[in-house]
Design a protein around this motif. Structure first.
Motif, PDB file in Angstrom:
ATOM      1  N   LYS A  54      10.623   6.375  -9.333  1.00 11.93           N
ATOM      2  CA  LYS A  54      11.050   7.253 -10.425  1.00 11.93           C
ATOM      3  C   LYS A  54      12.275   8.079 -10.014  1.00 11.93           C
ATOM      4  N   THR A  55      12.207   8.695  -8.826  1.00 13.48           N
ATOM      5  CA  THR A  55      13.328   9.542  -8.422  1.00 13.48           C
ATOM      6  C   THR A  55      14.596   8.713  -8.184  1.00 13.48           C
ATOM      7  N   ARG A  56      14.404   7.446  -7.868  1.00 17.21           N
ATOM      8  CA  ARG A  56      15.590   6.606  -7.614  1.00 17.21           C
ATOM      9  C   ARG A  56      15.938   5.686  -8.781  1.00 17.21           C
ATOM     10  N   LYS A  57      15.241   5.845  -9.859  1.00 17.17           N
ATOM     11  CA  LYS A  57      15.481   5.027 -11.057  1.00 17.17           C
ATOM     12  C   LYS A  57      15.356   3.530 -10.751  1.00 17.17           C
ATOM     13  N   LEU A  58      14.322   3.170  -9.994  1.00 21.60           N
ATOM     14  CA  LEU A  58      14.076   1.756  -9.691  1.00 21.60           C
ATOM     15  C   LEU A  58      12.884   1.298 -10.516  1.00 21.60           C
ATOM     16  N   ASN A  59      12.753  -0.010 -10.643  1.00 20.59           N
ATOM     17  CA  ASN A  59      11.576  -0.549 -11.302  1.00 20.59           C
ATOM     18  C   ASN A  59      10.402  -0.467 -10.311  1.00 20.59           C
ATOM     19  N   PRO A  60       9.358   0.282 -10.647  1.00 17.38           N
ATOM     20  CA  PRO A  60       8.294   0.508  -9.669  1.00 17.38           C
ATOM     21  C   PRO A  60       7.588  -0.772  -9.215  1.00 17.38           C
ATOM     22  N   ARG A  61       7.387  -1.691 -10.132  1.00 15.55           N
ATOM     23  CA  ARG A  61       6.697  -2.920  -9.724  1.00 15.55           C
ATOM     24  C   ARG A  61       7.580  -3.746  -8.789  1.00 15.55           C
ATOM     25  N   GLN A  62       8.890  -3.699  -9.049  1.00 16.99           N
ATOM     26  CA  GLN A  62       9.812  -4.428  -8.177  1.00 16.99           C
ATOM     27  C   GLN A  62       9.804  -3.791  -6.783  1.00 16.99           C
ATOM     28  N   LEU A  63       9.840  -2.463  -6.762  1.00 17.19           N
ATOM     29  CA  LEU A  63       9.813  -1.767  -5.465  1.00 17.19           C
ATOM     30  C   LEU A  63       8.528  -2.132  -4.728  1.00 17.19           C
ATOM     31  N   ALA A  64       7.408  -2.118  -5.463  1.00 21.21           N
ATOM     32  CA  ALA A  64       6.126  -2.463  -4.841  1.00 21.21           C
ATOM     33  C   ALA A  64       6.169  -3.881  -4.269  1.00 21.21           C
ATOM     34  N   THR A  65       6.782  -4.788  -5.010  1.00 20.10           N
ATOM     35  CA  THR A  65       6.872  -6.172  -4.531  1.00 20.10           C
ATOM     36  C   THR A  65       7.716  -6.256  -3.257  1.00 20.10           C
ATOM     37  N   ASP A  66       8.828  -5.529  -3.260  1.00 19.25           N
ATOM     38  CA  ASP A  66       9.702  -5.547  -2.074  1.00 19.25           C
ATOM     39  C   ASP A  66       8.998  -4.949  -0.859  1.00 19.25           C
ATOM     40  N   VAL A  67       8.283  -3.849  -1.102  1.00 21.03           N
ATOM     41  CA  VAL A  67       7.593  -3.195   0.021  1.00 21.03           C
ATOM     42  C   VAL A  67       6.485  -4.106   0.529  1.00 21.03           C
ATOM     43  N   LEU A  68       5.758  -4.682  -0.409  1.00 24.33           N
ATOM     44  CA  LEU A  68       4.644  -5.561  -0.030  1.00 24.33           C
ATOM     45  C   LEU A  68       5.142  -6.703   0.866  1.00 24.33           C
ATOM     46  N   ALA A  69       6.331  -7.206   0.561  1.00 26.37           N
ATOM     47  CA  ALA A  69       6.878  -8.315   1.354  1.00 26.37           C
ATOM     48  C   ALA A  69       7.119  -7.907   2.807  1.00 26.37           C
ATOM     49  N   LYS A  70       7.336  -6.611   3.025  1.00 24.53           N
ATOM     50  CA  LYS A  70       7.610  -6.140   4.395  1.00 24.53           C
ATOM     51  C   LYS A  70       6.349  -5.624   5.093  1.00 24.53           C
ATOM     52  N   LEU A  71       5.245  -5.662   4.342  1.00 29.14           N
ATOM     53  CA  LEU A  71       4.039  -4.992   4.829  1.00 29.14           C
ATOM     54  C   LEU A  71       3.175  -5.965   5.619  1.00 29.14           C
ATOM     55  N   ASP A  72       2.990  -5.673   6.900  1.00 35.30           N
ATOM     56  CA  ASP A  72       2.146  -6.560   7.687  1.00 35.30           C
ATOM     57  C   ASP A  72       0.836  -5.854   8.014  1.00 35.30           C
ATOM     58  N   LEU A  73      -0.186  -6.170   7.262  1.00 36.66           N
ATOM     59  CA  LEU A  73      -1.473  -5.514   7.481  1.00 36.66           C
ATOM     60  C   LEU A  73      -2.587  -6.525   7.710  1.00 36.66           C
ATOM     61  N   ALA A  74      -2.192  -7.740   8.140  1.00 38.24           N
ATOM     62  CA  ALA A  74      -3.185  -8.809   8.275  1.00 38.24           C
ATOM     63  C   ALA A  74      -4.354  -8.420   9.179  1.00 38.24           C
ATOM     64  N   SER A  75      -4.078  -7.576  10.180  1.00 37.13           N
ATOM     65  CA  SER A  75      -5.159  -7.251  11.108  1.00 37.13           C
ATOM     66  C   SER A  75      -6.121  -6.199  10.548  1.00 37.13           C
ATOM     67  N   VAL A  76      -5.714  -5.500   9.514  1.00 39.78           N
ATOM     68  CA  VAL A  76      -6.538  -4.414   8.997  1.00 39.78           C
ATOM     69  C   VAL A  76      -7.152  -4.755   7.644  1.00 39.78           C
ATOM     70  N   CYS A  77      -6.360  -5.392   6.791  1.00 40.84           N
ATOM     71  CA  CYS A  77      -6.788  -5.569   5.405  1.00 40.84           C
ATOM     72  C   CYS A  77      -7.124  -7.011   5.080  1.00 40.84           C
ATOM     73  N   GLU A  78      -8.121  -7.137   4.242  1.00 41.52           N
ATOM     74  CA  GLU A  78      -8.469  -8.444   3.725  1.00 41.52           C
ATOM     75  C   GLU A  78      -7.433  -8.829   2.674  1.00 41.52           C
ATOM     76  N   LYS A  79      -7.080  -7.849   1.845  1.00 38.89           N
ATOM     77  CA  LYS A  79      -5.988  -8.112   0.907  1.00 38.89           C
ATOM     78  C   LYS A  79      -5.309  -6.810   0.465  1.00 38.89           C
ATOM     79  N   VAL A  80      -4.039  -6.977   0.075  1.00 37.86           N
ATOM     80  CA  VAL A  80      -3.270  -5.861  -0.475  1.00 37.86           C
ATOM     81  C   VAL A  80      -2.734  -6.323  -1.810  1.00 37.86           C
ATOM     82  N   GLU A  81      -2.907  -5.522  -2.832  1.00 38.19           N
ATOM     83  CA  GLU A  81      -2.502  -5.953  -4.180  1.00 38.19           C
ATOM     84  C   GLU A  81      -1.705  -4.894  -4.902  1.00 38.19           C
TER      85      GLU A  81
END
Ligand code: ARG
Length: 590
Positions: free
Chosen positions: A49-76
């Motif tokens: 919101k503060t950066r005027k980005l599409n939130p779902r797009q930002l979430a998708t981009d962040v998710l792509a960089k997120l490595d949580l395989a050792s902790v999480c069964e899934k991230v959605e």
């Protein structure tokens, strides 16, 4: 590292990869809706919101960089841009086992601890502490305990009202109509009596008022006799405050009263005048609007009949005396010089919010560099009301003295305990009643959202059912009674057993235990002890669900029994730690 901290730090690095200059200190994870995950973060939506980005797009981009395989069964990704995290069962089990081995209790010390001054309780000399003081005292104490639990360096300071115009009248009363035996019997009641009489005389007779003013001037000029009487009055009041604090188990690192700052007040005003922050007006000195804010947000303006008029903060009266604001300015300055805090937190009635808005604004104008280094925070709260919706009073319409209120709470608790547990020896029933009674008063005050007014109700706060201290204390004692029934060496059993979380109630309880740390972090961030109250209430409920559905002592095999005993023990420990953080003691048997 605890699972939620691992998720948080992975999320922070992923956000930093996508938005290198983002402030990731607010990228937090919170308990999620069990249907969708164990944890949730909504941080990406506000970032987008503060950066005027599409939130779902930002979430998708962040998710792509997120490595949580050792902790999480899934991230959605869910909704407008929430992230939901489902923990791996093995991670949950490992975390509980580590807790069972005593390695942690589901919370971690802050990675960058802050220095926080907390200003709370702050009663006035020569006046009794009344029911309203439970609010600042209880909320302030719960916050200092909570912040310390998280490893912050906390400096608690009781800003006692021990200076001001009331002392002119008190001195006059002391010199003329003091009843020594009454003073020895109940000092504050006698001081109150003096004040009331002289105050009435001053209202009726201007000459009397002049006499009182003359006593005040002598006190302020350092007259030896007046100073020594003032010291006696302060010491007598402090003795009564200390009795209440010791009953409530509340400790302060400092009690630097208003008088402590007296030597600097003249300088403060001169400096404000020299820097053109304050100006003279009708003989007094005040700070006015600098027109930097729209009128609606300007603390130095009020709206009268559609027109904005000045509402200055006075720092010197026309008779030369200083104001509450002047003392508070000197106090901030002193605290910064002495402790270099990151934050100063004021736990004070919401009716003073205007004062604090002005105070913080003046300080920012007066010492702009210092002001950038410290966050000044007013943690306000609402009123305690009686059944009639008006401020809580005694039947005869007087303010309720805090000491009397605590006595009554303990007496009422004693009646209930004696009915329910008549088999216990009297001394033990008395001790239970003390813990339950004081706990009930504190808890019922911490439970509502602090800004709302609440209705004081003995029956509700002392009930064994519902979201009350007695219910939580009972839940704790009940778990303790399980361990009294067995001869297992608990530490051996739980340390060496491996936990099995199979039944849904076991999983629910385990997940909730894991949320203790997140909860105390949220309390510290928003200065809201009610989060912890509700957490503990839910914990007790989830424990009941578990205990009713999963036999512990009659479990099918020793391994299951020991695993469930470990869950019982962890629940008891979290309950105890949680209550202690709220300033509430526990009893092993009820
Ligand atoms: N003594 C004041 C009162 O009873 C409260 C003081 C709060 N602290 C402060 N720094 N102003 O209203």
């Amino acid at each position: 590292m605890l699972p939620h901290k691992k998720i948080e730090s992975a999320l922070q690095s992923a956000v930093r990869e996508v938005l290198p200059d983002a402030d990731v200190s607010t990228v937090l994870v919170r308990p999620g809706d069990p249907k969708f995950g164990d944890y949730q973060s909504n941080a990406l939506m506000s970032l987008a919101k503060t950066r005027k980005l599409n939130p779902r797009q930002l979430a998708t981009d962040v998710l792509a960089k997120l490595d949580l395989a050792s902790v999480c069964e899934k991230v959605e990704i869910a909704g407008a841009g929430f992230l939901n995290f489902r923990l791996k069962n093995s991670v949950l089990v490992e975390s509980l086992q580590a807790a069972a081995r005593g390695e942690h209790l589901f919370f971690e010390k802050a990675s960058s601890p802050k220095t926080i001054v907390i200003d709370f309780s702050s009663p006035n000399v020569a006046k009794p502490m009344h029911v309203g003081h439970i609010r600042s005292t209880g909320i302030g104490d719960a916050l200092q305990r909570n912040l310390r639990l998280l490893g912050h360096s906390v400096i608690s300071d009781n800003h006692i009202g021990d200076w001001g115009t009331q002392f002119g009248k008190l001195l006059l009363g002391w010199k003329n109509i003091l009843d020594r035996p009454a003073l020895e019997c109940d000092a504050i009641a006698e001081l109150e009596r003096l004040y009331k009489i002289i105050n009435a005389e001053c209202d009726a007779n201007p000459a009397r008022l002049e006499e009182a003013k003359a006593e005040l001037v002598k006190l302020q000029a350092g007259d030896a006799e007046n100073i020594s009487i003032w010291q006696e009055m302060t010491a007598l009041s402090q003795k009564q405050f200390d009795e209440i604090y010791s009953r409530l188990g509340v400790k302060f690192d400092h009690a630097l009263g208003e008088s402590f700052y007296n030597p600097w007040l003249g300088e403060v005003v001169n400096d404000l005048l020299a820097k053109k922050i304050a100006r003279e007006s009708e003989g007094a000195v005040g700070v006015f609007s600098d027109s930097s804010l729209p009128p609606k947000e300007d603390p130095f303006l009020v709206n009268r009949d559609g027109e904005w008029i000045d509402d200055p903060a006075l720092v010197r009266k026309s008779d030369g005396g200083f104001n509450y604001t002047t003392t508070d300015l000197a106090t901030i300055d002193y605290r910064l010089k002495t402790w270099s805090p990151d934050e100063i937190v004021y736990v004070v009635d919401d009716r003073q919010s205007g004062h604090f808005k002005k105070l913080f604004a003046i300080f920012a104008r007066w010492k702009s560099d210092d002001a950038k280094k410290v966050k000044l925070i007013h943690v306000g709260f609402g009123k305690i009301l009686g059944d009639d919706g008006k401020p809580f009073k005694t039947r005869s319409g007087d303010t309720v003295k805090l000491g009397d209120l605590l006595n009554e709470a303990v007496e009422r608790a004693y009646k209930t305990v004696s009915e329910k547990s008549s088999e216990l020896p009297e001394a033990q029933r008395k001790e239970i009643a003390r813990v339950v009674g004081l706990g009930a008063v504190k808890y019922s005050d911490l439970l509502p959202n602090r800004q709302s007014d609440y209705i004081f109700n003995w029956d509700k706060m002392l009930a064994l059912q519902g979201n009350t201290a007695p219910y939580l204390l009972y839940a704790y004692a009940r778990i303790k009674s399980i361990f009294r029934k067995i001869e297992v060496n608990l530490s051996l059993a739980t340390r060496h057993s491996s936990l099995v979380l199979a039944a849904p109630e076991e999983l629910t309880l385990a997940n909730h235990l894991l949320n203790f740390g997140i909860t105390v972090e949220a309390v510290a961030e928003e200065f809201r002890p009610n989060f912890l109250c509700n957490y503990l209430f839910e914990l007790a409920g989830k424990f009941t669900g578990f205990y009713e559905n999963c036999p512990v002592l009659k479990a099918d095999d020793v391994a299951t029994r020991d695993s469930r005993l470990a869950l019982c023990d962890l629940t008891a420990r979290v309950l105890k730690q949680g209550l202690e953080t709220l300033g509430i003691e526990t009893v092993e048997q009820m």
